[in-house]
Design a protein around this motif. Sequence first.
Motif, PDB file in Angstrom:
ATOM      1  N   ILE A  50      -5.033 -17.014  11.269  1.00 47.33           N
ATOM      2  CA  ILE A  50      -4.673 -18.384  11.657  1.00 47.33           C
ATOM      3  C   ILE A  50      -5.685 -18.808  12.705  1.00 47.33           C
ATOM      4  N   GLU A  51      -6.344 -19.924  12.448  1.00 46.48           N
ATOM      5  CA  GLU A  51      -7.305 -20.427  13.420  1.00 46.48           C
ATOM      6  C   GLU A  51      -7.188 -21.943  13.424  1.00 46.48           C
ATOM      7  N   ASP A  52      -7.117 -22.540  14.611  1.00 47.79           N
ATOM      8  CA  ASP A  52      -6.938 -23.999  14.729  1.00 47.79           C
ATOM      9  C   ASP A  52      -5.777 -24.481  13.872  1.00 47.79           C
ATOM     10  N   GLY A  53      -4.712 -23.712  13.811  1.00 51.39           N
ATOM     11  CA  GLY A  53      -3.536 -24.129  13.051  1.00 51.39           C
ATOM     12  C   GLY A  53      -3.647 -23.968  11.547  1.00 51.39           C
ATOM     13  N   LYS A  54      -4.789 -23.476  11.067  1.00 52.89           N
ATOM     14  CA  LYS A  54      -4.951 -23.317   9.610  1.00 52.89           C
ATOM     15  C   LYS A  54      -4.952 -21.833   9.227  1.00 52.89           C
ATOM     16  N   ASP A  55      -4.336 -21.542   8.067  1.00 48.01           N
ATOM     17  CA  ASP A  55      -4.309 -20.151   7.618  1.00 48.01           C
ATOM     18  C   ASP A  55      -5.360 -19.923   6.550  1.00 48.01           C
ATOM     19  N   ARG A  56      -5.886 -18.694   6.520  1.00 48.66           N
ATOM     20  CA  ARG A  56      -6.787 -18.311   5.428  1.00 48.66           C
ATOM     21  C   ARG A  56      -6.684 -16.807   5.188  1.00 48.66           C
ATOM     22  N   LEU A  57      -6.878 -16.437   3.933  1.00 48.01           N
ATOM     23  CA  LEU A  57      -6.828 -15.031   3.554  1.00 48.01           C
ATOM     24  C   LEU A  57      -8.089 -14.342   4.064  1.00 48.01           C
ATOM     25  N   ILE A  58      -7.951 -13.164   4.703  1.00 53.24           N
ATOM     26  CA  ILE A  58      -9.147 -12.431   5.121  1.00 53.24           C
ATOM     27  C   ILE A  58      -9.206 -11.043   4.467  1.00 53.24           C
ATOM     28  N   ARG A  59      -8.172 -10.656   3.746  1.00 49.99           N
ATOM     29  CA  ARG A  59      -8.252  -9.479   2.875  1.00 49.99           C
ATOM     30  C   ARG A  59      -7.203  -9.624   1.787  1.00 49.99           C
ATOM     31  N   LYS A  60      -7.651  -9.447   0.544  1.00 49.12           N
ATOM     32  CA  LYS A  60      -6.736  -9.570  -0.585  1.00 49.12           C
ATOM     33  C   LYS A  60      -5.772  -8.398  -0.627  1.00 49.12           C
ATOM     34  N   ARG A  61      -4.594  -8.659  -1.130  1.00 50.14           N
ATOM     35  CA  ARG A  61      -3.648  -7.571  -1.392  1.00 50.14           C
ATOM     36  C   ARG A  61      -4.245  -6.660  -2.464  1.00 50.14           C
ATOM     37  N   GLU A  62      -4.176  -5.341  -2.265  1.00 51.28           N
ATOM     38  CA  GLU A  62      -4.727  -4.422  -3.264  1.00 51.28           C
ATOM     39  C   GLU A  62      -3.827  -4.377  -4.499  1.00 51.28           C
ATOM     40  N   THR A  63      -4.485  -4.278  -5.658  1.00 49.28           N
ATOM     41  CA  THR A  63      -3.735  -4.164  -6.910  1.00 49.28           C
ATOM     42  C   THR A  63      -3.689  -2.697  -7.346  1.00 49.28           C
ATOM     43  N   PHE A  64      -2.902  -2.436  -8.351  1.00 45.52           N
ATOM     44  CA  PHE A  64      -2.863  -1.090  -8.930  1.00 45.52           C
ATOM     45  C   PHE A  64      -4.263  -0.670  -9.380  1.00 45.52           C
ATOM     46  N   GLU A  65      -4.997  -1.607  -9.984  1.00 46.81           N
ATOM     47  CA  GLU A  65      -6.359  -1.293 -10.461  1.00 46.81           C
ATOM     48  C   GLU A  65      -7.265  -0.898  -9.293  1.00 46.81           C
ATOM     49  N   ASP A  66      -7.129  -1.579  -8.170  1.00 46.75           N
ATOM     50  CA  ASP A  66      -7.931  -1.211  -6.994  1.00 46.75           C
ATOM     51  C   ASP A  66      -7.633   0.233  -6.585  1.00 46.75           C
ATOM     52  N   ILE A  67      -6.362   0.578  -6.591  1.00 46.58           N
ATOM     53  CA  ILE A  67      -5.967   1.900  -6.094  1.00 46.58           C
ATOM     54  C   ILE A  67      -6.519   3.018  -6.967  1.00 46.58           C
ATOM     55  N   ILE A  68      -6.550   2.818  -8.273  1.00 46.57           N
ATOM     56  CA  ILE A  68      -6.973   3.913  -9.163  1.00 46.57           C
ATOM     57  C   ILE A  68      -8.469   3.870  -9.502  1.00 46.57           C
ATOM     58  N   ALA A  69      -9.163   2.864  -8.973  1.00 46.49           N
ATOM     59  CA  ALA A  69     -10.544   2.612  -9.426  1.00 46.49           C
ATOM     60  C   ALA A  69     -11.468   3.830  -9.324  1.00 46.49           C
ATOM     61  N   LEU A  70     -11.315   4.649  -8.286  1.00 44.72           N
ATOM     62  CA  LEU A  70     -12.250   5.757  -8.115  1.00 44.72           C
ATOM     63  C   LEU A  70     -11.815   7.029  -8.834  1.00 44.72           C
ATOM     64  N   GLU A  71     -10.686   6.967  -9.527  1.00 44.24           N
ATOM     65  CA  GLU A  71     -10.182   8.158 -10.237  1.00 44.24           C
ATOM     66  C   GLU A  71     -10.295   8.027 -11.736  1.00 44.24           C
ATOM     67  N   GLU A  72     -10.202   6.792 -12.185  1.00 45.89           N
ATOM     68  CA  GLU A  72      -9.950   6.522 -13.593  1.00 45.89           C
ATOM     69  C   GLU A  72     -10.972   7.173 -14.512  1.00 45.89           C
ATOM     70  N   GLU A  73     -12.254   7.066 -14.130  1.00 48.32           N
ATOM     71  CA  GLU A  73     -13.322   7.556 -15.015  1.00 48.32           C
ATOM     72  C   GLU A  73     -13.292   9.075 -15.178  1.00 48.32           C
ATOM     73  N   PHE A  74     -12.539   9.774 -14.324  1.00 48.60           N
ATOM     74  CA  PHE A  74     -12.536  11.238 -14.380  1.00 48.60           C
ATOM     75  C   PHE A  74     -11.388  11.825 -15.181  1.00 48.60           C
ATOM     76  N   ILE A  75     -10.527  10.964 -15.717  1.00 42.86           N
ATOM     77  CA  ILE A  75      -9.423  11.484 -16.515  1.00 42.86           C
ATOM     78  C   ILE A  75      -9.995  12.145 -17.775  1.00 42.86           C
TER      79      ILE A  75
END
Length: 402
Positions: free
Chosen positions: A376-401
Amino acid sequence: MNIDFKELANKYQTPYYVYDFDHITTQYESLKGAFKARKSLIAYAVKANSNLSVIKHLAQLGAGADCVSIGEVKRALKVGIVPYKIIFSGVGKIDSEIKEALELDILMINVESAAELNRVETIAKELDKKARISIRVNPNIDPQTHPYISTGLHENKFGVDIDTAKRMYIQCKNSDNLDPVGIHCHIGSQLTELTPIKESVKIVADLVRNLSALNIDLSFIDIGGGLGIVYDDEVLIDVNDYAQSVLETMFGLDITIVCEPGRSLVGNSGAFVSKVLYEKVNGSKRFIIVDGAMNDLIRPALYNASHKVEVLNDNKEFTDCNLVGPICESGDFFAKNIELPQTEHNDLVVLYSAGAYCFTMASNYNTRGKVAEIAIEDGKDRLIRKRETFEDIIALEEEFIK
Ligand SMILES: *Cc1c(COP(=O)(O)O)cnc(C)c1O
């Protein structure tokens, strides 16, 4: 905090962190102003909240960065903090980190042991460089805070004693690859007593004078961070008193003061907002279960820390309960034996003072994505980090299955 948590919950879902950037500005300006009688550098301790937009906000105010990994150094550089305002601290730096820090030509490396000084010297020699270093002195002062965040006693792993420090400075003076520019101490975090800070800075300032007699003239005295914030009903150290008592120890010294606050710049700017899933009663114990959990905010579980809690509904009848998350650990709680109103599904629950050491300690335990962060800055809101998705969480493992 004048923030419409409900509107943010509708827009960004829950759980989320929100930070008031104007509060961060106020905190920075008041500390910087308190030291105006001297040359000073406020080097923000990035580990408190390392979101790039938070660091950038402080960078634009003129802050430097105190970093404890090369990753944090790179975060600081990425958002425009100049190398000559970046310090690299930490009790166990990896060879590759030291090498990179030297190549990036940052202000100084805070060295925490004689063995580390030798590593820095060797690596600087290989690179044909002169490493600017400061030495972290452990003044053996009890900061009167939680043992996990106390760092200035000989029983803690941090820094070196005065005699070792002296020997190390003499080694620097005699080395072609070491340039002793600073001295450093940091006795702990969430400090609410001025006396231990003053005592430790005095020990360090006296050492600076001793070294000067040996023709070792330092340019920076780094007094660490550690100023406390309000979680509950703490009485805080006034920044002007803080600066005054630091300055008093420095008579006769022409030296730049470096200060490395983390928590006090960002801690009270933040809130963590989750929503009620269920209430239940086990025996005689009432539980409120929310969608946020210890993986999002671990301080109660880790330090038994308390955060002020507010339930956003109109119920006036408060009864005792435990506020808990959904994770399969009894340590997954935000508050125990606390009086809160009766809740309904989807009521919002706010945990205050969540701007420091909260998101940065988050994990993916239970395959829970890290939550969204909002500014929140000057009364306005903005996203500064996206919520992680399931795909984000598994991204570094998936190719090794297989
Ligand atoms: C963590 C840390 C800080 C910041 O401490 P706060 O209590 O957040 O102000 C400063 N200096 C060093 C070396 C640290 O490790």
